[in-house]
Design a protein around this motif. Structure first.
Motif, PDB file in Angstrom:
ATOM      1  N   GLU A 102       0.816  -1.221   0.000  1.00 35.14           N
ATOM      2  CA  GLU A 102       0.000   0.000   0.000  1.00 35.14           C
ATOM      3  C   GLU A 102       0.851   1.273   0.000  1.00 35.14           C
ATOM      4  O   GLU A 102       0.327   2.388   0.019  1.00 35.14           O
ATOM      5  CB  GLU A 102      -0.943   0.006   1.215  1.00 35.14           C
ATOM      6  CG  GLU A 102      -2.091  -0.997   1.099  1.00 35.14           C
ATOM      7  CD  GLU A 102      -2.943  -0.788  -0.164  1.00 35.14           C
ATOM      8  OE1 GLU A 102      -3.158   0.373  -0.558  1.00 35.14           O
ATOM      9  OE2 GLU A 102      -3.355  -1.801  -0.762  1.00 35.14           O
ATOM     10  N   ASN A 103       2.180   1.140  -0.014  1.00 36.10           N
ATOM     11  CA  ASN A 103       3.029   2.335   0.020  1.00 36.10           C
ATOM     12  C   ASN A 103       2.883   3.160  -1.254  1.00 36.10           C
ATOM     13  O   ASN A 103       2.552   2.642  -2.319  1.00 36.10           O
ATOM     14  CB  ASN A 103       4.496   1.940   0.200  1.00 36.10           C
ATOM     15  CG  ASN A 103       4.756   1.388   1.596  1.00 36.10           C
ATOM     16  OD1 ASN A 103       3.929   1.523   2.491  1.00 36.10           O
ATOM     17  ND2 ASN A 103       5.900   0.755   1.768  1.00 36.10           N
ATOM     18  N   LEU A 104       3.194   4.461  -1.112  1.00 30.11           N
ATOM     19  CA  LEU A 104       3.181   5.359  -2.275  1.00 30.11           C
ATOM     20  C   LEU A 104       4.524   5.276  -2.992  1.00 30.11           C
ATOM     21  O   LEU A 104       5.574   5.124  -2.348  1.00 30.11           O
ATOM     22  CB  LEU A 104       2.967   6.815  -1.833  1.00 30.11           C
ATOM     23  CG  LEU A 104       1.703   7.157  -1.037  1.00 30.11           C
ATOM     24  CD1 LEU A 104       1.764   8.630  -0.591  1.00 30.11           C
ATOM     25  CD2 LEU A 104       0.451   6.915  -1.882  1.00 30.11           C
ATOM     26  N   ILE A 105       4.505   5.392  -4.313  1.00 28.44           N
ATOM     27  CA  ILE A 105       5.738   5.541  -5.101  1.00 28.44           C
ATOM     28  C   ILE A 105       5.625   6.886  -5.814  1.00 28.44           C
ATOM     29  O   ILE A 105       4.693   7.116  -6.601  1.00 28.44           O
ATOM     30  CB  ILE A 105       5.908   4.395  -6.117  1.00 28.44           C
ATOM     31  CG1 ILE A 105       5.940   3.033  -5.387  1.00 28.44           C
ATOM     32  CG2 ILE A 105       7.188   4.591  -6.935  1.00 28.44           C
ATOM     33  CD1 ILE A 105       6.035   1.818  -6.314  1.00 28.44           C
ATOM     34  N   ILE A 106       6.544   7.799  -5.486  1.00 30.44           N
ATOM     35  CA  ILE A 106       6.493   9.172  -6.050  1.00 30.44           C
ATOM     36  C   ILE A 106       7.863   9.516  -6.657  1.00 30.44           C
ATOM     37  O   ILE A 106       8.862   8.865  -6.325  1.00 30.44           O
ATOM     38  CB  ILE A 106       6.127  10.234  -4.967  1.00 30.44           C
ATOM     39  CG1 ILE A 106       7.257  10.396  -3.928  1.00 30.44           C
ATOM     40  CG2 ILE A 106       4.817   9.870  -4.268  1.00 30.44           C
ATOM     41  CD1 ILE A 106       7.054  11.559  -2.949  1.00 30.44           C
ATOM     42  N   PRO A 107       7.925  10.504  -7.543  1.00 27.96           N
ATOM     43  CA  PRO A 107       9.235  10.911  -8.070  1.00 27.96           C
ATOM     44  C   PRO A 107      10.144  11.453  -6.960  1.00 27.96           C
ATOM     45  O   PRO A 107       9.659  11.988  -5.956  1.00 27.96           O
ATOM     46  CB  PRO A 107       8.892  12.026  -9.073  1.00 27.96           C
ATOM     47  CG  PRO A 107       7.460  11.814  -9.421  1.00 27.96           C
ATOM     48  CD  PRO A 107       6.817  11.272  -8.163  1.00 27.96           C
ATOM     49  N   ILE A 124       7.135   5.774  -0.094  1.00 28.41           N
ATOM     50  CA  ILE A 124       6.645   6.433   1.118  1.00 28.41           C
ATOM     51  C   ILE A 124       5.725   5.482   1.883  1.00 28.41           C
ATOM     52  O   ILE A 124       4.689   5.064   1.353  1.00 28.41           O
ATOM     53  CB  ILE A 124       5.824   7.707   0.760  1.00 28.41           C
ATOM     54  CG1 ILE A 124       6.575   8.618  -0.218  1.00 28.41           C
ATOM     55  CG2 ILE A 124       5.387   8.443   2.028  1.00 28.41           C
ATOM     56  CD1 ILE A 124       7.782   9.313   0.335  1.00 28.41           C
ATOM     57  N   ASP A 125       6.116   5.177   3.107  1.00 29.59           N
ATOM     58  CA  ASP A 125       5.238   4.400   3.987  1.00 29.59           C
ATOM     59  C   ASP A 125       4.562   5.393   4.936  1.00 29.59           C
ATOM     60  O   ASP A 125       5.158   5.833   5.924  1.00 29.59           O
ATOM     61  CB  ASP A 125       6.067   3.377   4.779  1.00 29.59           C
ATOM     62  CG  ASP A 125       5.200   2.599   5.759  1.00 29.59           C
ATOM     63  OD1 ASP A 125       3.987   2.904   5.869  1.00 29.59           O
ATOM     64  OD2 ASP A 125       5.740   1.700   6.435  1.00 29.59           O
ATOM     65  N   ASP A 126       3.329   5.749   4.607  1.00 29.61           N
ATOM     66  CA  ASP A 126       2.614   6.770   5.381  1.00 29.61           C
ATOM     67  C   ASP A 126       1.633   6.142   6.367  1.00 29.61           C
ATOM     68  O   ASP A 126       0.731   6.824   6.863  1.00 29.61           O
ATOM     69  CB  ASP A 126       1.891   7.751   4.438  1.00 29.61           C
ATOM     70  CG  ASP A 126       0.886   7.051   3.529  1.00 29.61           C
ATOM     71  OD1 ASP A 126       0.872   5.803   3.488  1.00 29.61           O
ATOM     72  OD2 ASP A 126       0.113   7.747   2.841  1.00 29.61           O
ATOM     73  N   ARG A 132      -1.186  14.805   2.582  1.00 28.09           N
ATOM     74  CA  ARG A 132      -0.845  14.578   4.000  1.00 28.09           C
ATOM     75  C   ARG A 132       0.669  14.483   4.167  1.00 28.09           C
ATOM     76  O   ARG A 132       1.252  15.110   5.054  1.00 28.09           O
ATOM     77  CB  ARG A 132      -1.536  13.287   4.460  1.00 28.09           C
ATOM     78  CG  ARG A 132      -1.223  12.786   5.838  1.00 28.09           C
ATOM     79  CD  ARG A 132      -1.848  13.568   6.982  1.00 28.09           C
ATOM     80  NE  ARG A 132      -3.290  13.726   6.981  1.00 28.09           N
ATOM     81  CZ  ARG A 132      -4.186  12.803   7.371  1.00 28.09           C
ATOM     82  NH1 ARG A 132      -3.797  11.622   7.805  1.00 28.09           N
ATOM     83  NH2 ARG A 132      -5.470  13.068   7.359  1.00 28.09           N
ATOM     84  N   PHE A 133       1.310  13.715   3.278  1.00 23.62           N
ATOM     85  CA  PHE A 133       2.769  13.579   3.380  1.00 23.62           C
ATOM     86  C   PHE A 133       3.462  14.938   3.222  1.00 23.62           C
ATOM     87  O   PHE A 133       4.389  15.268   3.957  1.00 23.62           O
ATOM     88  CB  PHE A 133       3.303  12.579   2.343  1.00 23.62           C
ATOM     89  CG  PHE A 133       4.812  12.563   2.283  1.00 23.62           C
ATOM     90  CD1 PHE A 133       5.563  11.983   3.305  1.00 23.62           C
ATOM     91  CD2 PHE A 133       5.484  13.172   1.230  1.00 23.62           C
ATOM     92  CE1 PHE A 133       6.956  12.004   3.270  1.00 23.62           C
ATOM     93  CE2 PHE A 133       6.881  13.192   1.190  1.00 23.62           C
ATOM     94  CZ  PHE A 133       7.615  12.610   2.212  1.00 23.62           C
ATOM     95  N   ILE A 134       2.972  15.748   2.259  1.00 21.34           N
ATOM     96  CA  ILE A 134       3.605  17.059   2.017  1.00 21.34           C
ATOM     97  C   ILE A 134       3.514  17.945   3.267  1.00 21.34           C
ATOM     98  O   ILE A 134       4.494  18.559   3.680  1.00 21.34           O
ATOM     99  CB  ILE A 134       2.955  17.768   0.805  1.00 21.34           C
ATOM    100  CG1 ILE A 134       3.321  17.040  -0.493  1.00 21.34           C
ATOM    101  CG2 ILE A 134       3.386  19.237   0.726  1.00 21.34           C
ATOM    102  CD1 ILE A 134       2.521  17.496  -1.711  1.00 21.34           C
ATOM    103  N   ILE A 145      10.035   7.944   4.535  1.00 24.77           N
ATOM    104  CA  ILE A 145      10.647   7.558   3.243  1.00 24.77           C
ATOM    105  C   ILE A 145      11.446   6.271   3.472  1.00 24.77           C
ATOM    106  O   ILE A 145      12.362   6.242   4.294  1.00 24.77           O
ATOM    107  CB  ILE A 145      11.581   8.676   2.713  1.00 24.77           C
ATOM    108  CG1 ILE A 145      10.827  10.015   2.632  1.00 24.77           C
ATOM    109  CG2 ILE A 145      12.160   8.288   1.358  1.00 24.77           C
ATOM    110  CD1 ILE A 145      11.701  11.204   2.247  1.00 24.77           C
ATOM    111  N   THR A 146      11.074   5.214   2.739  1.00 22.91           N
ATOM    112  CA  THR A 146      11.738   3.926   2.983  1.00 22.91           C
ATOM    113  C   THR A 146      12.767   3.551   1.910  1.00 22.91           C
ATOM    114  O   THR A 146      13.668   2.774   2.175  1.00 22.91           O
ATOM    115  CB  THR A 146      10.710   2.773   3.089  1.00 22.91           C
ATOM    116  OG1 THR A 146      10.021   2.673   1.831  1.00 22.91           O
ATOM    117  CG2 THR A 146       9.693   3.029   4.201  1.00 22.91           C
ATOM    118  N   HIS A 147      12.618   4.055   0.673  1.00 24.11           N
ATOM    119  CA  HIS A 147      13.566   3.737  -0.409  1.00 24.11           C
ATOM    120  C   HIS A 147      13.761   4.977  -1.265  1.00 24.11           C
ATOM    121  O   HIS A 147      12.824   5.750  -1.460  1.00 24.11           O
ATOM    122  CB  HIS A 147      13.035   2.629  -1.328  1.00 24.11           C
ATOM    123  CG  HIS A 147      12.805   1.317  -0.647  1.00 24.11           C
ATOM    124  ND1 HIS A 147      11.789   1.108   0.240  1.00 24.11           N
ATOM    125  CD2 HIS A 147      13.472   0.141  -0.740  1.00 24.11           C
ATOM    126  CE1 HIS A 147      11.832  -0.131   0.683  1.00 24.11           C
ATOM    127  NE2 HIS A 147      12.842  -0.756   0.115  1.00 24.11           N
TER     128      HIS A 147
END
Ligand code: GUN
Ligand code: FE
Length: 423
Positions: free
Chosen positions: A53-58, A378-380, A397-399, A407-409
């Motif tokens: 369920e983690n986010l992947i962002i640039p 991102i593990d939020d 929310r993360f911002i 941030i995990t990776h």
């Protein structure tokens, strides 16, 4: 080849997020080959790294950071720009003649940028050539992408931090020769500090080097009112601050100018005509009482805009915190202009800190096909994510609330980057 699965979210344009819930991104030779909701058949059988369920962002892009000033972060911010430079910044920068001192701080800079999810950064060092090379070596070792500039300053500077015009140009050219093609992800950038500390002869010389070596340029412009009046006094022959740089061939499509708080419409025209990038550094502008950059006016004029932390005038290393500050400032600007300059939306602020600034590095800051795969996972889950939240809401929310703990990776051009060593 690498295939990642997760909640993918990025901006192709400032207007809206592109999302692929539980989608796939395929990376080949460091670049995005495919992104979408399903995995095409040709990739069947390839291993998939599933981030659940983690986010992947640039990866986040910082267009303006003074590496030596990390040692001063949070200090002297009750002053305005010019006394702050004299009392805090110049004395600190003078210390970088000492390589052991420089190494101690510069390794922390690489680690902090890594920690906060910055994958590419435009850095200023000091006027010292050996410490600048060391900073380039440290960044190359880290795996992060960087343009790194030896600062040029040959007037209106203290005796402890000044160089002759000849030395400044000779050492800068020597650096372009020795480090221009040394590293793939870490490159030199010409760095006239700002008009008040650079003679016309120095600026002309740097303009020529930019043309000869086809290298980028960074500087400061129209940050503070006192600075702007000083530039007018120093260059009565020019029609504006931007015109001074333009007359020295320093306004190019490979130039990034930090701050841009007090520019006139004519100067925006110079930015636009020459393809110059603007680095919006809201934290620094608030801290030194400089003002609020009219970022909406730059965007409406079709000028390239990215975000900068401007450490140490900026008090945070995190570009996501700069996104929040940019949005907050834009709301104050909206009030101040009686609604003429609309506030930044969340996708607009995110775009500035990813694809907007990323364009300075090439195809960076998005997951469109052909882009360098610079990414964060991102593990939020610790940010009170209740059922039914959209990916857009989670990124918002993360911002505003997230930080490096989430941030995990971190990836740069497809490579997983590990924590830089402090030695
Ligand atoms: N203008 C010239 N030098 C500097 C600097 O070090 N920081 C900021 N914020 N503005 C500058
Ligand atoms: Fe700066």
């Amino acid at each position: 080849m690498k295939i990642l699965k997760g909640n993918i979210i990025f901006t192709e344009n400032p207007e809206a997020f592109t999302t692929y819930p539980r989608g796939y991104v395929v990376v080949k030779d460091g670049k995005v080959e495919y992104v979408g909701s399903t995995l095409p058949q040709i990739y069947e059988g390839e291993p998939v790294e599933d981030f659940g369920e983690n986010l992947i962002i640039p990866g986040l892009i910082d267009l303006h950071f003074h590496a030596p000033q990390y040692a001063n972060i949070g200090l002297g911010l009750d002053k305005e720009l010019l006394p702050w430079l004299t009392d805090y910044t110049f004395p600190e920068e003078a210390k970088y003649k000492d390589l052991a001192y420089a190494e101690g701080v510069y390794r922390q800079v690489a680690r902090e940028l890594w920690k906060n999810g910055t994958t590419r950064v435009v850095l200023l060092s000091t006027l010292h050539i050996e410490a600048t090379k060391l900073l380039m070596d440290i960044f190359n070792e880290s795996g992060l992408g960087a343009y790194i500039g030896k600062v040029n300053m040959d007037r209106n500077s203290p005796d402890i931090l000044i160089e002759t015009t000849e030395d400044s140009l000779r050492e800068t050219e020597a650096l372009l020769e020795s480090y221009g093609n040394k590293y793939e992800r870490v490159k030199p950038i010409l760095t006239p500090r700002f008009v008040p500390t650079c003679t016309s002869e120095l600026m002309h010389g740097l303009g020529k080097l930019a043309e000869k070596y086809q290298v980028p340029i960074q500087s400061h412009i129209s940050e503070n009112r006192g600075e702007c009046s000083w530039v007018k006094e120093l260059h009565p022959e020019s029609s504006s601050y931007a015109d001074v740089y333009r007359n020295h061939n320093l306004m190019t499509s490979r130039t990034v100018m930090a701050h841009c708080v007090h520019n006139t419409p004519d100067e925006l025209e110079i930015f636009k005509e020459n393809g110059v990038f603007a680095a919006h550094c809201p934290n620094a502008n608030y801290n030194l009482s400089s003002g609020i950059m009219p970022v909406r006016a730059f965007m409406e004029a079709g000028i390239h805009v990215g975000l900068g932390t401007d450490v140490g005038a900026g008090n945070k290393v995190s570009i996501s915190s700069v996104m929040a500050s940019a949005m907050q400032g834009s709301k104050m600007k909206w009030l101040e202009t009686e609604g003429a300059l609309a506030p930044l939306s969340t996708p607009e602020a995110f775009y500035l800190g990813t694809k907007g600034g990323g364009a300075f590095f090439g195809k960076v800051g998005s997951f469109e096909t052909g882009y360098e795969f610079d990414a964060l996972v991102i593990d939020d889950s610790a940010l009170c994510i209740t059922p039914g939240r959209s990916l857009e809401e989670r990124l918002q929310r993360f911002i505003y609330v997230g930080d490096d703990r989430h941030i995990t990776h971190r990836y740069v051009s497809g490579d997983l980057i590990s924590e830089p060593k402090l030695k």
